[in-house]
Design a protein around this motif. Structure first.
Motif, PDB file in Angstrom:
ATOM      1  N   LEU A 198     -35.531  33.272  42.164  1.00  0.00           N
ATOM      2  CA  LEU A 198     -35.089  31.979  41.666  1.00  0.00           C
ATOM      3  C   LEU A 198     -35.950  31.579  40.478  1.00  0.00           C
ATOM      4  CD1 LEU A 198     -33.103  29.639  42.367  1.00  0.00           C
ATOM      5  CD2 LEU A 198     -34.971  28.635  43.689  1.00  0.00           C
ATOM      6  N   LEU A 199     -35.292  31.231  39.379  1.00  0.00           N
ATOM      7  CA  LEU A 199     -36.018  30.825  38.172  1.00  0.00           C
ATOM      8  C   LEU A 199     -36.067  29.309  38.016  1.00  0.00           C
ATOM      9  CD1 LEU A 199     -34.567  33.399  35.594  1.00  0.00           C
ATOM     10  CD2 LEU A 199     -36.715  33.543  36.866  1.00  0.00           C
ATOM     11  N   ASP A 200     -35.049  28.637  38.521  1.00  0.00           N
ATOM     12  CA  ASP A 200     -35.011  27.178  38.361  1.00  0.00           C
ATOM     13  C   ASP A 200     -33.962  26.589  39.294  1.00  0.00           C
ATOM     14  OD1 ASP A 200     -35.651  24.667  37.199  1.00  0.00           O
ATOM     15  OD2 ASP A 200     -33.842  24.778  35.974  1.00  0.00           O
ATOM     16  N   VAL A 201     -34.200  25.388  39.733  1.00  0.00           N
ATOM     17  CA  VAL A 201     -33.206  24.620  40.471  1.00  0.00           C
ATOM     18  C   VAL A 201     -33.414  23.155  40.120  1.00  0.00           C
ATOM     19  CG1 VAL A 201     -34.714  24.563  42.519  1.00  0.00           C
ATOM     20  CG2 VAL A 201     -32.294  24.002  42.747  1.00  0.00           C
ATOM     21  N   HIS A 202     -32.344  22.505  39.686  1.00  0.00           N
ATOM     22  CA  HIS A 202     -32.490  21.104  39.267  1.00  0.00           C
ATOM     23  C   HIS A 202     -31.173  20.358  39.466  1.00  0.00           C
ATOM     24  CE1 HIS A 202     -30.885  23.075  35.607  1.00  0.00           C
ATOM     25  NE2 HIS A 202     -30.280  21.917  35.405  1.00  0.00           N
ATOM     26  N   LEU A 203     -31.259  19.039  39.381  1.00  0.00           N
ATOM     27  CA  LEU A 203     -30.083  18.188  39.506  1.00  0.00           C
ATOM     28  C   LEU A 203     -29.391  18.074  38.155  1.00  0.00           C
ATOM     29  CD1 LEU A 203     -31.656  15.320  41.658  1.00  0.00           C
ATOM     30  CD2 LEU A 203     -30.603  17.435  42.432  1.00  0.00           C
ATOM     31  N   SER A 204     -28.072  17.945  38.191  1.00  0.00           N
ATOM     32  CA  SER A 204     -27.307  17.914  36.942  1.00  0.00           C
ATOM     33  C   SER A 204     -27.456  16.594  36.195  1.00  0.00           C
ATOM     34  CB  SER A 204     -25.825  18.161  37.241  1.00  0.00           C
ATOM     35  OG  SER A 204     -25.316  17.139  38.092  1.00  0.00           O
ATOM     36  N   LYS A 205     -27.920  15.520  36.891  1.00  0.00           N
ATOM     37  CA  LYS A 205     -28.050  14.215  36.238  1.00  0.00           C
ATOM     38  C   LYS A 205     -29.431  13.637  36.509  1.00  0.00           C
ATOM     39  CE  LYS A 205     -23.092  13.214  36.588  1.00  0.00           C
ATOM     40  NZ  LYS A 205     -22.076  12.318  37.163  1.00  0.00           N
ATOM     41  N   ASN A 206     -29.779  12.647  35.706  1.00  0.00           N
ATOM     42  CA  ASN A 206     -31.089  12.005  35.829  1.00  0.00           C
ATOM     43  C   ASN A 206     -31.106  11.059  37.028  1.00  0.00           C
ATOM     44  OD1 ASN A 206     -33.721  11.274  35.092  1.00  0.00           O
ATOM     45  ND2 ASN A 206     -32.968   9.486  33.979  1.00  0.00           N
ATOM     46  N   VAL A 207     -32.073  11.265  37.935  1.00  0.00           N
ATOM     47  CA  VAL A 207     -32.205  10.444  39.132  1.00  0.00           C
ATOM     48  C   VAL A 207     -33.465   9.586  39.027  1.00  0.00           C
ATOM     49  CG1 VAL A 207     -32.563  10.457  41.624  1.00  0.00           C
ATOM     50  CG2 VAL A 207     -30.975  12.075  40.595  1.00  0.00           C
ATOM     51  N   TYR A 285     -12.431  15.258  45.772  1.00  0.00           N
ATOM     52  CA  TYR A 285     -13.858  14.982  45.675  1.00  0.00           C
ATOM     53  C   TYR A 285     -14.361  15.084  44.233  1.00  0.00           C
ATOM     54  CZ  TYR A 285     -13.638  15.699  50.717  1.00  0.00           C
ATOM     55  OH  TYR A 285     -13.308  15.613  52.034  1.00  0.00           O
ATOM     56  N   GLU A 286     -15.172  14.109  43.851  1.00  0.00           N
ATOM     57  CA  GLU A 286     -15.858  14.138  42.557  1.00  0.00           C
ATOM     58  C   GLU A 286     -17.326  13.860  42.822  1.00  0.00           C
ATOM     59  OE1 GLU A 286     -14.129  11.593  39.667  1.00  0.00           O
ATOM     60  OE2 GLU A 286     -12.086  12.332  39.994  1.00  0.00           O
ATOM     61  N   PRO A 287     -18.137  14.915  42.947  1.00  0.00           N
ATOM     62  CA  PRO A 287     -19.543  14.742  43.308  1.00  0.00           C
ATOM     63  C   PRO A 287     -20.272  13.818  42.330  1.00  0.00           C
ATOM     64  CG  PRO A 287     -18.916  17.061  43.380  1.00  0.00           C
ATOM     65  CD  PRO A 287     -17.784  16.322  42.734  1.00  0.00           C
ATOM     66  N   TYR A 288     -21.195  13.034  42.888  1.00  0.00           N
ATOM     67  CA  TYR A 288     -22.051  12.213  42.029  1.00  0.00           C
ATOM     68  C   TYR A 288     -23.024  13.095  41.263  1.00  0.00           C
ATOM     69  CZ  TYR A 288     -20.713   7.589  43.777  1.00  0.00           C
ATOM     70  OH  TYR A 288     -20.031   6.441  44.064  1.00  0.00           O
ATOM     71  N   ILE A 289     -23.402  14.205  41.881  1.00  0.00           N
ATOM     72  CA  ILE A 289     -24.439  15.043  41.292  1.00  0.00           C
ATOM     73  C   ILE A 289     -24.225  16.491  41.716  1.00  0.00           C
ATOM     74  CG2 ILE A 289     -26.181  14.966  43.148  1.00  0.00           C
ATOM     75  CD1 ILE A 289     -28.183  14.198  40.868  1.00  0.00           C
ATOM     76  N   ASP A 290     -24.602  17.429  40.867  1.00  0.00           N
ATOM     77  CA  ASP A 290     -24.486  18.853  41.161  1.00  0.00           C
ATOM     78  C   ASP A 290     -25.869  19.488  41.186  1.00  0.00           C
ATOM     79  OD1 ASP A 290     -21.592  18.916  41.071  1.00  0.00           O
ATOM     80  OD2 ASP A 290     -21.792  18.636  38.911  1.00  0.00           O
ATOM     81  N   ILE A 291     -25.969  20.589  41.925  1.00  0.00           N
ATOM     82  CA  ILE A 291     -27.220  21.355  41.966  1.00  0.00           C
ATOM     83  C   ILE A 291     -27.045  22.584  41.080  1.00  0.00           C
ATOM     84  CG2 ILE A 291     -28.882  22.562  43.425  1.00  0.00           C
ATOM     85  CD1 ILE A 291     -28.720  19.558  43.914  1.00  0.00           C
ATOM     86  N   ILE A 292     -27.873  22.685  40.059  1.00  0.00           N
ATOM     87  CA  ILE A 292     -27.816  23.799  39.117  1.00  0.00           C
ATOM     88  C   ILE A 292     -28.955  24.766  39.431  1.00  0.00           C
ATOM     89  CG2 ILE A 292     -27.740  24.491  36.702  1.00  0.00           C
ATOM     90  CD1 ILE A 292     -25.479  22.595  37.533  1.00  0.00           C
ATOM     91  N   THR A 293     -28.616  26.020  39.662  1.00  0.00           N
ATOM     92  CA  THR A 293     -29.640  27.035  39.924  1.00  0.00           C
ATOM     93  C   THR A 293     -29.561  28.127  38.872  1.00  0.00           C
ATOM     94  OG1 THR A 293     -28.190  28.293  41.389  1.00  0.00           O
ATOM     95  CG2 THR A 293     -29.580  26.624  42.418  1.00  0.00           C
ATOM     96  N   GLN A 340     -23.462  26.534  39.731  1.00  0.00           N
ATOM     97  CA  GLN A 340     -23.295  25.101  39.963  1.00  0.00           C
ATOM     98  C   GLN A 340     -22.700  24.917  41.347  1.00  0.00           C
ATOM     99  OE1 GLN A 340     -21.624  22.594  36.789  1.00  0.00           O
ATOM    100  NE2 GLN A 340     -20.216  21.736  38.303  1.00  0.00           N
ATOM    101  N   ASN A 341     -23.493  24.310  42.221  1.00  0.00           N
ATOM    102  CA  ASN A 341     -23.086  24.140  43.618  1.00  0.00           C
ATOM    103  C   ASN A 341     -22.653  25.465  44.248  1.00  0.00           C
ATOM    104  OD1 ASN A 341     -23.579  21.418  43.295  1.00  0.00           O
ATOM    105  ND2 ASN A 341     -21.442  20.906  42.916  1.00  0.00           N
ATOM    106  N   GLY A 342     -23.420  26.520  43.947  1.00  0.00           N
ATOM    107  CA  GLY A 342     -23.175  27.824  44.561  1.00  0.00           C
ATOM    108  C   GLY A 342     -22.132  28.674  43.868  1.00  0.00           C
ATOM    109  N   LYS A 343     -21.454  28.169  42.829  1.00  0.00           N
ATOM    110  CA  LYS A 343     -20.441  28.932  42.112  1.00  0.00           C
ATOM    111  C   LYS A 343     -20.974  29.367  40.747  1.00  0.00           C
ATOM    112  CE  LYS A 343     -16.464  26.711  44.322  1.00  0.00           C
ATOM    113  NZ  LYS A 343     -15.206  25.954  44.104  1.00  0.00           N
ATOM    114  N   VAL A 344     -20.764  30.654  40.427  1.00  0.00           N
ATOM    115  CA  VAL A 344     -21.277  31.207  39.176  1.00  0.00           C
ATOM    116  C   VAL A 344     -20.571  30.558  37.984  1.00  0.00           C
ATOM    117  CG1 VAL A 344     -21.525  33.298  37.786  1.00  0.00           C
ATOM    118  CG2 VAL A 344     -21.877  33.400  40.262  1.00  0.00           C
TER     119      VAL A 344
END
Length: 498
Positions: A198-207, A285-293, A340-344
């Protein structure tokens, strides 16, 4: 101030003071409730001679200088406040309580008795006091791009939510390794077979967060917050199938594409027969935030070999021969993959190394045209053998050809160039082949165990057309061979000799 309420306030104030020195490791929950401090104003005295009617004392009630009305007994107001505070302590017993004060002032007045007036105003004032009572929790607001989305108890819960969101797409072990790599800031070692990192994991928006005073009902548990952030809602809308409904129409009715509707209901597909009363999820569904890996993956992949076709004039057209077998190669590739959320969403090749080169498969392909016209000179149709029965009468019937038995192998060959005009079963002949040599001659091959040619196929003189057998009316393994010229039966012995 009423002595009883004053003592309660003192105790509550001491309790609030103790809250501020709690260890930072403890879970802190703070409720801000209304504490009403009562004050009795200076009594207004009226003369009450013995000969006048006895006067009634009423109380004008003020909260923070706001006039609420009159009551016949101030105790009922104080009792209401005490009850409310007790209920708050019971309802929020898991919280450390802290109180704000509101000053209640009672101004007494003596009036002539008026029961109707008192009964009407008592309830009005109690309702006002009840409405002025408020409970608020000091909670942490979770903001996405500056907008408040939800509330949690404290910063620790915010951190817990973010970590659990990440752990839905990366392992705890990989997350720990990532933190370790960030701290060391060293060059990354090369990956080995089957490895990834794993090189990075972050949220798609500013929290961001802020401290807010809100109703306790707005504070959500972490599991609900995770669901909310992932789906954009805590409510899933369901649609109950009615008579005549089809998937496409249901999707369109709820602003969805058919593909989206199927994704929301993985237990059905386009061919599913809907039943009246079935429930379908129709929430887009429209997620508030995505997980980018971002990660690196080392893979060993096969390299397909090439096939080289070499034309060979010495081989008949349609014939092929493999002169060198092909062999797959192997290469090692390192990919950088973003998900993004587990999808390439992006895959980039950053390194490639050939481990073994592929070996080309070489095939010789015949180009020699097979003539369909016979030469007129016929070959012996078997590999050796002898004539076990000649043409002529036997057993009361005319034998049309010759029988050849006991060859060195059972392969049957075409006596001359020609075209196959029959290949199949023919009663007493068993498996039979007829070749038209396009020069007036035809040959017949019978009792075969198997046939290797098809009708319409051009065959070359000496090519294998089948295998000797004992099918049809036969007393043993042999080849029955006939020759015709311009449709008339000939003696095969005049055309072929061993």
């Amino acid at each position: 101030m009423n002595l009883h309420l004053k003592e309660n306030f003192t105790k509550m104030s001491e309790k609030a003071g103790k809250f501020r020195i709690h260890s930072t490791n403890a879970v802190k929950k703070t409720v801000i409730a209304t504490l009403v401090v009562s004050t009795i104003s200076i009594n207004t005295a009226f003369a009450n001679p013995d000969n006048t009617p006895k006067l009634q004392t009423i109380y004008h009630v003020y909260i923070n200088n706001d006039y609420l009305g009159t009551v016949s007994n101030k105790d009922m107001v104080e009792n209401l406040i005490t009850t409310k505070l007790s209920e708050a302590e019971e309802e929020y017993k898991d919280f450390d309580l802290q109180y704000k004060t509101k000053e209640v002032v009672f101004v007494p007045e003596q009036i002539f008795p008026n029961n109707n007036l008192t009964l009407e105003t008592d309830q009005d004032v109690l309702d006002e006091v009840n409405n002025s009572y408020e409970v608020a929790v000091e909670a942490v607001a979770l903001k996405i791009d500056g907008e408040i989305v939800t509330y949690l108890e404290n910063e620790e819960k915010i951190a817990e939510v973010i970590e659990k969101l990440k752990l839905k797409y990366v392992s705890k072990k990989d997350l720990a390794k990532l933190e370790e790599l960030k701290e060391k800031k060293t060059n990354l070692p090369k990956l080995k077979k089957g490895e990834s990192r794993l090189l990075d994991v972050h949220l798609s928006k500013n929290v961001t967060i802020s401290l807010e005073e809100i109703s306790p009902e707005l504070v959500k548990p972490t599991k609900d917050v995770i669901k909310l952030l992932q789906k954009g809602t805590l409510e899933e809308k369901k649609y109950k199938v009615k008579e005549g409904d089809v998937l496409g129409a249901i999707a369109q009715k709820h602003g969805l594409k058919l593909k989206q509707l199927l994704e929301l209901n993985p237990n059905i597909d386009e061919n599913t027969l809907l039943q009246i009363g079935d429930e379908l999820n129709v929430t887009a569904y429209e997620p508030y935030i995505d997980i980018i890996t971002k990660k690196e993956v080392y893979q060993e992949e096969k390299v397909a070999y090439k096939v080289k076709i070499v034309e060979d004039a010495s081989m008949w057209k349609g014939e092929t021969k493999v002169v060198q077998n092909g062999k797959e190669g192997k290469k090692a590739i390192t990919y950088q993959i973003s998900e993004q959320n587990g999808k390439v969403i992006k895959k980039k090749k950053i390194n490639e190394k050939v481990l073994s080169k592929p070996v080309t498969k070489i095939v010789h392909k015949g180009t020699k045209v097979v003539p369909s016209r016979g030469t007129g000179s016929m070959l012996w149709p078997t590999y050796g053998g002898y004539v076990s029965s000649y043409q002529g009468y036997r057993w009361g019937r005319f034998h049309k050809g010759i029988d050849i038995a006991r060859p060195s192998n059972y392969n049957i060959r075409a006596s001359d160039n020609g075209v196959v005009v029959f290949a199949g079963w023919d009663g007493t002949y068993g498996n039979k082949i007829i070749i038209d040599h396009r020069n007036g001659l035809r040959t017949v091959y019978a009792h075969l165990s198997s046939i290797n040619v098809n009708v319409g196929q051009t065959v070359a003189r000496g090519s294998t057309i089948g295998v000797m057998g004992s099918t049809g009316n036969s007393t043993g393994i042999h080849l029955h061979f006939e020759v015709y010229k311009n449709g008339r039966l000939q003696n095969p012995s005049d055309y072929v000799r061993r």
